[in-house]
Motif scaffolding. Sequence first.
Motif, PDB file in Angstrom:
ATOM      1  N   MET A  33       0.930  -1.295   0.004  1.00  0.00           N
ATOM      2  CA  MET A  33       0.088  -0.110  -0.057  1.00  0.00           C
ATOM      3  C   MET A  33       0.730   1.311   0.133  1.00  0.00           C
ATOM      4  SD  MET A  33      -3.053  -0.984   2.576  1.00  0.00           S
ATOM      5  CE  MET A  33      -4.162   0.274   2.258  1.00  0.00           C
ATOM      6  N   ILE A  34       1.875   1.229   1.071  1.00  0.00           N
ATOM      7  CA  ILE A  34       2.447   2.612   1.071  1.00  0.00           C
ATOM      8  C   ILE A  34       3.558   2.848  -0.374  1.00  0.00           C
ATOM      9  CG2 ILE A  34       4.178   3.919   2.382  1.00  0.00           C
ATOM     10  CD1 ILE A  34       2.865   2.535   4.963  1.00  0.00           C
ATOM     11  N   ASN A  37       1.940   3.783  -3.453  1.00  0.00           N
ATOM     12  CA  ASN A  37       1.271   5.383  -3.381  1.00  0.00           C
ATOM     13  C   ASN A  37       2.339   6.378  -3.404  1.00  0.00           C
ATOM     14  OD1 ASN A  37      -0.686   7.068  -3.047  1.00  0.00           O
ATOM     15  ND2 ASN A  37      -0.671   7.088  -0.886  1.00  0.00           N
ATOM     16  N   GLN A  38       3.529   5.951  -2.785  1.00  0.00           N
ATOM     17  CA  GLN A  38       4.741   6.869  -2.755  1.00  0.00           C
ATOM     18  C   GLN A  38       5.198   7.311  -4.376  1.00  0.00           C
ATOM     19  OE1 GLN A  38       7.415   5.517   0.047  1.00  0.00           O
ATOM     20  NE2 GLN A  38       6.782   6.902   1.665  1.00  0.00           N
ATOM     21  N   ARG A  39       5.336   6.164  -5.002  1.00  0.00           N
ATOM     22  CA  ARG A  39       5.757   6.175  -6.414  1.00  0.00           C
ATOM     23  C   ARG A  39       4.526   6.853  -7.416  1.00  0.00           C
ATOM     24  NH1 ARG A  39       7.190  -0.064  -6.962  1.00  0.00           N
ATOM     25  NH2 ARG A  39       9.210  -0.041  -5.589  1.00  0.00           N
ATOM     26  N   LYS A  40       3.329   6.695  -7.045  1.00  0.00           N
ATOM     27  CA  LYS A  40       2.590   7.456  -7.816  1.00  0.00           C
ATOM     28  C   LYS A  40       2.200   8.887  -7.428  1.00  0.00           C
ATOM     29  CE  LYS A  40      -2.604   7.616  -8.440  1.00  0.00           C
ATOM     30  NZ  LYS A  40      -3.935   6.820  -8.080  1.00  0.00           N
ATOM     31  N   GLN A  41       2.580   9.408  -6.111  1.00  0.00           N
ATOM     32  CA  GLN A  41       2.676  10.540  -5.815  1.00  0.00           C
ATOM     33  C   GLN A  41       3.768  11.443  -6.472  1.00  0.00           C
ATOM     34  OE1 GLN A  41       0.491  12.249  -3.907  1.00  0.00           O
ATOM     35  NE2 GLN A  41       1.494  14.256  -3.462  1.00  0.00           N
ATOM     36  N   TRP A  44       3.200  12.030 -10.161  1.00  0.00           N
ATOM     37  CA  TRP A  44       2.323  13.429 -10.078  1.00  0.00           C
ATOM     38  C   TRP A  44       2.737  14.539 -10.070  1.00  0.00           C
ATOM     39  CZ3 TRP A  44      -0.237  16.133  -6.258  1.00  0.00           C
ATOM     40  CH2 TRP A  44      -1.234  17.022  -6.795  1.00  0.00           C
TER      41      TRP A  44
END
Length: 104
Positions: A33-34, A37-41, A44
């Motif tokens: 999960m974490i 999400n960090q890669r996606k952020q 972006w």
Amino acid sequence: MFAIWLQSASGGLGSLGGLALPVLFFIVLYVLMILPNQRKQKKWQEMLGQIKSGDRVTTNGGIRGTVLTVKDDSVILRVQPDGVKLEFVKSAIAAVTTEDQAPA
């Protein structure tokens, strides 16, 4: 006497085993999960940093337009069909579609 020593040794090992389960749970949570999400952020944030005039963008609210001006923390979009100019903060941009890539 040997049986008493065996029981106390297994009791100490049991508390170590009880600690392993929460640690394993946290590792799985981090990986599933974490970390994604960090890669996606990060991706972006890079996309927002590369916005330039002329890019076609879609906001989080679903408004599509062409970037006219890029400021420090905001962009001005021209929205069709009437050519209305709207100002948005950069964080409201969900996707950028340049001329060389098709919309997702």
